[in-house]
Design a protein around this motif. Structure first.
Motif, short mmCIF file in Angstrom:
data_model
loop_
_atom_site.label_atom_id
_atom_site.label_comp_id
_atom_site.label_asym_id
_atom_site.label_seq_id
_atom_site.Cartn_x
_atom_site.Cartn_y
_atom_site.Cartn_z
N MET A 1 2.82 -0.48 18.09
CA MET A 1 3.38 -0.50 19.44
C MET A 1 4.00 -1.85 19.79
SD MET A 1 0.86 1.83 21.72
CE MET A 1 -0.69 1.37 21.02
N ALA B 1 1.18 -0.55 26.87
CA ALA B 1 0.10 -1.43 26.46
C ALA B 1 0.41 -2.90 26.70
CB ALA B 1 -0.21 -1.20 24.98
N GLN C 1 -0.82 -4.14 29.79
CA GLN C 1 -2.26 -4.17 29.99
C GLN C 1 -2.88 -5.41 29.35
OE1 GLN C 1 -4.19 -0.42 28.98
NE2 GLN C 1 -2.50 0.76 29.79
N THR D 1 -0.65 6.61 25.98
CA THR D 1 -1.16 5.71 24.96
C THR D 1 -2.03 6.54 24.01
OG1 THR D 1 -2.99 5.04 26.38
CG2 THR D 1 -1.05 3.62 26.38
N CYS D 2 -2.64 5.87 23.05
CA CYS D 2 -3.33 6.62 22.00
C CYS D 2 -4.39 7.57 22.54
CB CYS D 2 -3.99 5.68 21.01
SG CYS D 2 -2.78 4.70 20.10
N ASP D 3 -5.12 7.14 23.57
CA ASP D 3 -6.23 7.95 24.07
C ASP D 3 -5.80 9.11 24.95
OD1 ASP D 3 -7.91 6.36 22.69
OD2 ASP D 3 -9.24 5.90 24.36
N GLY D 4 -4.56 9.09 25.42
CA GLY D 4 -4.10 10.16 26.31
C GLY D 4 -3.12 9.61 27.33
N SER D 5 -3.19 10.12 28.55
CA SER D 5 -2.27 9.62 29.57
C SER D 5 -2.73 8.25 30.07
CB SER D 5 -2.17 10.63 30.72
OG SER D 5 -3.45 10.94 31.22
N ASP E 1 -2.88 7.07 32.93
CA ASP E 1 -3.68 7.05 34.16
C ASP E 1 -5.18 7.21 33.90
OD1 ASP E 1 -3.65 9.72 33.52
OD2 ASP E 1 -2.56 10.37 35.31
N MET E 2 -5.56 7.37 32.64
CA MET E 2 -6.98 7.30 32.31
C MET E 2 -7.51 5.87 32.45
SD MET E 2 -7.10 9.61 28.88
CE MET E 2 -8.85 9.37 28.55
N THR E 3 -6.62 4.90 32.31
CA THR E 3 -7.09 3.52 32.28
C THR E 3 -6.29 2.60 33.19
OG1 THR E 3 -5.60 3.05 30.44
CG2 THR E 3 -7.86 3.65 29.89
N ASN E 4 -5.20 3.08 33.72
CA ASN E 4 -4.35 2.20 34.50
C ASN E 4 -3.67 2.99 35.60
OD1 ASN E 4 -3.19 -0.16 35.25
ND2 ASN E 4 -1.83 -0.36 33.48
N THR E 5 -4.04 2.70 36.83
CA THR E 5 -3.45 3.42 37.95
C THR E 5 -2.84 2.45 38.95
OG1 THR E 5 -5.76 3.60 38.69
CG2 THR E 5 -4.74 5.58 37.86
N GLU E 6 -2.56 1.25 38.46
CA GLU E 6 -1.98 0.25 39.36
C GLU E 6 -0.52 0.59 39.66
OE1 GLU E 6 -2.72 -3.09 36.83
OE2 GLU E 6 -0.79 -2.94 35.84
N ASN E 7 0.00 -0.03 40.71
CA ASN E 7 1.40 0.13 41.07
C ASN E 7 2.19 -0.97 40.35
OD1 ASN E 7 3.92 -0.05 42.32
ND2 ASN E 7 3.12 0.81 44.23
N HIS F 1 -8.81 0.26 38.88
CA HIS F 1 -8.73 1.63 38.36
C HIS F 1 -10.04 2.38 38.55
CE1 HIS F 1 -7.85 5.02 35.75
NE2 HIS F 1 -9.01 4.77 35.15
N SER G 1 -1.70 -4.24 44.58
CA SER G 1 -1.02 -3.34 43.63
C SER G 1 -1.98 -2.90 42.53
CB SER G 1 0.22 -4.02 43.03
OG SER G 1 -0.16 -5.00 42.09
N ASP H 1 -8.34 1.91 23.73
CA ASP H 1 -7.27 2.87 23.48
C ASP H 1 -7.12 3.26 22.02
OD1 ASP H 1 -5.15 4.52 24.43
OD2 ASP H 1 -3.72 3.10 23.60
N GLN I 1 -15.71 7.32 34.66
CA GLN I 1 -14.51 7.28 35.50
C GLN I 1 -14.93 7.45 36.95
OE1 GLN I 1 -11.49 6.53 34.83
NE2 GLN I 1 -10.77 7.40 32.90
#
Lengths: 668, 668
Positions: free
Chosen positions: A1, A155, A158, A187-191, A193-199, B171, B206, B361, B377
């Motif tokens: 990546m 990534a 992050q 990312t590798c684990d999925g969407s 928003d599993m780990t990052n929901t910041e704006n 998150h 944010s 990830d 979560q």
């Protein structure tokens, strides 16, 4: 990546740029079809390249190098033949298309892969361009006007090193930097928003970036081009283009994590192809830009001959003159080697403008400021403390961002390698924070010099968190890196001389917080050989190996052993293992004299790993440190001369009782 | 500049809290005077403590431990006597007041100092509290309801690890976390705006945080208390309190960088005192809270006896049962040791709820998911990929944030040590990103297990950026850490057994990407001794040392040397140097047999630093790696069995020509 970096090396600001209006109907009609063909060609090419060996990374989120390789091929880079392109993930030893891009290959600006490094490198490239432009450009002659384009994935936003660099790029107002965020939310684990929901847009704005959005990154080429063009016009901020994309577009696994790191499968590629299929043979040519720039430089040389000569010298990487700038003699008083570093290197930094010297917020401690230094800053910035600067400045305050400092320095060094020699500085312990970037500098063969102060346990009260017991072991093992611990001012001169001579190798000059006595017989040329005999003694029963801040301890122990115990010793100063390994066997044997049966004991309050090659025993530290004033810390660990003498005597005694110990490494 | 962490260990949610209205006139009148006295006392106390030995950090920006020590003294911690308080920066070996706070001492939750670690630890503490509350609390019985308070400075907001942790805390919606930002806008180099001009409040928002402002942090106690109270009421977000302060308030150097890291000077302290001066003898008492909580737990045990028993077991750190959960046998087919790790540890993670397992990830690559795992979560989160969870979940997606993953894990482990045993996972190379946090775990004696996959050059196409040539040297040198490379499934069982047994030591279990054959005679108990004889041979002319993914290479070479060249060999498997060092001398000698004159050659495609202690020669790699498919990479580096055999034969030949080589370590 890995983010792919496209560092335009040629465009001058007054070159005509094609204006594109995305709302134009004409454009939509005329160009949409050809865009479509190019996109499909690229996507199929990448599917094929991954499928051939059933491996690789088709998902453009990262490992973007495959895009970069295809781009180099299509823009006519000579070595990047179609055959070479097909070497991706092959067993060819001479492939130009490794799994991550590597700087050795034409058209690749930096080696990336470890996430977050590339975006920090890009900040360094943009800073290099800003700095050189401020230094060399003259009205009508923008000989340096690069714009740095950097493609990143989720990534990279992050990783801490990326976040540090982003904050700094905003602060420096690097309007010549565009980051293109391939926002596929996978990312590798999925969407994501599993780990990052910041704006993320608000976050980038709060960091001083302009944010542009492209809603349909899969098909809206005009929108992307428009955003790129717009970012190039930015007058005072770096630009973040948030491009929404779909990973693995057109494949069965589109929009899923699977599309990132596995070939699509032969059937799927065939299915993709059935719809369309064509010959990717057309080549565009980029050489015109190079010739245009060469013409500009030629006219610049006529208008500004002296400046052009300096420019030429810089681009050549010519550092001539540093030898004369390093002092021949030093004051006799005990001096901390961090201060000696200043005595040695400040005149060099002052005298040669190739050096850009930075610190992670430790200016008062690392002694890297030379008289009259100017800070690298946006010229419009007015700080509360009144220390301002401009882009022509060569002293960089990185803030408390050790990792970004070193990753950005790699970018500075990679910008036309040799033109800028970056120097970083911090406490040695914090080069563990920066280690991934130091490593990348070594891997890329970039000359970056790291001044790492407060080494050893003598750094004192900050305690075990700051006492770098095991860190030297890492840097002594790291390929293509010099880790040097000088023992006094004269040796510090040798350490910097070695660092300045190593044009394709980074160096860590590791110095003490506390004052070290100036020792008899220390030699800068000895340091450059890694180790040398400080005190010879034909009758020696023992060699004492002294290192850096504890070299004087070895000298003291040798004296005491002779005076009080009648034990004859010789003393070897051993500031750098890697330089020593490069010496001929005969020199190495003559230095250590183990082949004559003289046992060697090394004295260094670090983990001993690696010293086993040169010594039979070590006074060392294999636990974490202790918070005490420096002198007390030495006593606490039995590293005062008195106690060390007893430990060495104990070893000699012990070996007499068990001869086998002469074949085994002993911690004393 | 360490953030100080104050982790309330007692308050239950239904405890009465004192409401304070900052606008109230009454408050202003009644409390302002006493606030003033307390503030002055604190400031003078700290001035005095730094001045006594003319060192230390009076500036509250960081090194906040001095505040924490004074607080512990004033709240009645028995060992923190006034004499002990005065040990700060003294030469006392038994001081409880080191330059940075250390977890060993009562009242200190985590050791901090390296910037950014503390705030990440705080995120871990808050997560631990959330998780244990979700697991053990029942209506009316909030046996776990801690709120974590973390004080940070400017630098903690610049360091990457802090930024990673901040993003994750937002998150996870950790409403039980309050970060108090001592915003004095001063760092060592000068004003913060030299390096950081971002809008921190917007940035925190944010990232999903509530932001509260305190404009006058020097005197507005009511405002601070109000903000703290308000943060405690937050229902769905962590809180960031931006408190504007003046560093070194009341001293001559107030508001400047000098106030951070040097005593004020005797004259200045005297001048501060002249205005006021009083006896800091009053002690408050915190023991009431402890008794109150113990009462709650007693009532909980009556109402929920089974749950309370589980709770008690967890708090005791009881892991009984893991031995039975590890398989006794493994399938005979070749298996990547990363997959073996799953076979070994997934049943343990499933069976014992003490483990919280996370990954940066790389879930598909690291094999740490057990059947039926639930993600940690926020329960209200709905991800696009549909993988949701709740706070009771024990599988943590950290995002691509290796450093924060490990620093947060330290916080999880430090929360009532033993109650949670965190497991992290990523590629081995990326434990260089996380190294500062791995180090802090070792320093704090926390049991954290790191599953580091894709080790060696066999990881393949990702190339030199991902091939961890020198990284093992770091972790073998790091105090109080086990770095273990198992060679097949049976050895992987041994590696995890060692990790699970090491209750005060973190472990890195280092595994392969590619399939490894199951070898004859491998033994899990052998791994726990660090090294053991895999194949004995009384007539051996040579010992071959095999390690991890290359153990089978050693077996192959031994076979070939015997079959094709008549050279008798013995084979030693050597997965962990630190465990081996802990064995008695007799065991070590019997394993290596160097005392009988049998030379040893180690085969490991890493930097050899440290192997010199156990071997006479090494087939090793001292340059960076190369991007090739795994098998091709082994061939490229001469690490296939055929080439290795030739290299070993060459060594034996060479030694015959120069006997001195038997006393020197040789890279073959």
């Amino acid at each position: 990546m890995a983010p792919g970096l496209l560092n335009e090396t040629n465009t001058s600001a007054d070159m005509p740029t094609k204006k594109i209006d995305p709302s134009s109907q004409e454009l939509a009609a005329a160009e949409k079809e050809s865009h479509d063909i190019v996109l499909k060609t690229f996507r199929l090419l990448i599917s094929d390249l991954c499928q051939q060996f059933k491996g690789g990374h088709p998902g453009p989120t990262g490992h973007t190098c495959i895009f970069q390789y295809a781009f180099l091929h299509l823009t006519g880079y000579k070595d990047m033949t179609f055959d070479q392109l097909k070497s991706y993930h092959s067993e060819r030893y001479d492939a130009l298309c490794p799994g991550h891009p590597e700087i050795e290959h034409e058209g690749i600006e930096v080696t990336t892969g470890p996430l977050g490094q590339g975006i920090a490198n890009a900040v360094g490239l943009a800073m290099a361009s800003k700095h050189l432009a401020a230094t060399f450009n003259r009205p009508g002659f923008d000989v340096v006007s690069n714009h740095t384009w950097c493609m990143i994935g989720d990534a990279c936003l992050q990783e801490g090193v990326g976040l540090e660099a982003i904050s700094l790029a905003g602060h420096f107002k690097l309007n010549n930097l565009t980051v293109i965020y391939d926002n596929n939310q996978i990312t590798c684990d999925g969407s994501v928003d599993m780990t990052n929901t910041e704006n993320i847009n608000e976050k980038m704005k709060s960091c001083g970036w302009t944010v542009l959005d492209v809603e349909d990154g899969c098909y809206d080429i005009a929108g992307i081009v428009h955003a790129l063009e717009q970012s190039k016009q930015s007058s005072d901020k770096p630009t973040f283009i948030n491009v929404r994309t779909v990973i693995g577009l057109g494949s069965k696994v589109q929009g899923t994590a699977v599309a990132h790191g596995a070939a699509f499968g032969a059937d799927d590629v065939a299915a993709q192809k059935r719809a369309y299929g064509f010959d990717p043979d057309e080549h565009f040519v980029g050489e015109g830009y190079v010739r245009e720039w060469e013409g500009l430089v030629a006219r610049y040389a006529e208008a500004h001959p002296e400046l052009a000569e300096r420019f030429r010298k810089r681009v050549k990487g010519d550092l001539t003159g540093w030898e004369q700038l390093i002092p021949e003699k030093f004051p006799e008083k005990a001096t901390a080697s961090r201060a000696s570093s200043g005595l040695v290197f400040n005149p060099v930094a002052k005298g040669l403008d190739s050096f850009m010297v930075g610190t992670a917020d430790l200016s008062p401690s690392v002694n890297m400021i030379w008289p009259g230094k100017v800070d690298f800053q946006n010229p419009d910035l007015r700080t509360s403390c009144g220390i301002d600067g401009n882009y022509g400045g060569r002293y960089i305050h990185y803030g408390v961002r050790e990792h970004a400092m070193c990753a950005i320095s790699n970018g500075l060094a990679a910008f036309s390698p040799g033109t800028i020699v970056p120097v970083t500085s911090s406490f040695f312990m914090f080069y563990l924070y920066a280690a991934p970037a130091v490593r990348m500098g070594a891997l890329m063969r970039l000359q970056v010099i790291h001044h790492a102060t407060h080494d050893s346990i003598g750094m004192g009260e900050d305690g075990p968190t700051h006492q770098p017991i095991e860190l030297a072991a890492l840097y002594r093992a790291m390929p293509n890196l010099l880790y040097i611990r000088p023992g006094d001012s004269e040796e510090t001169a040798g350490a910097w001389a070695a660092a300045l001579s190593a044009r394709e190798t980074p160096t860590i000059v590791s110095t003490s917080r506390h004052a070290l006595p100036q020792l008899a017989h220390t030699r800068r040329d000895g340091v450059q050989r890694g180790a040398y005999v400080l005190q010879e003694n034909d009758a020696a029963a023992l060699t004492l190996i002294g290192v850096g801040a504890e070299l004087s301890h070895a000298v003291g122990v040798a004296q005491k052993l002779k005076d009080e115990h009648g034990v004859e010793c010789r003393v070897v100063s051993f500031p750098c293992q890697r330089l020593f390994e490069a010496q001929p066997l005969a020199y190495r044997r003559a230095t250590l004299r183990r082949h004559q049966g003289v046992p060697a004991v090394v004295l260094e309050p670090y983990a001993p790993n690696g010293w086993e090659r040169y010594a039979d025993a070590a006074a060392c530290v294999t636990r974490f440190g202790h918070s005490l004033p420096g002198t007390a810390a030495y006593r606490y660990f039995g590293f005062d001369v008195e106690t060390l003498t007893g430990r060495v005597l104990g070893y000699l005694e012990k070996v007499r009782g068990d001869e086998m110990l002469r074949r085994e490494f002993v911690e004393i």
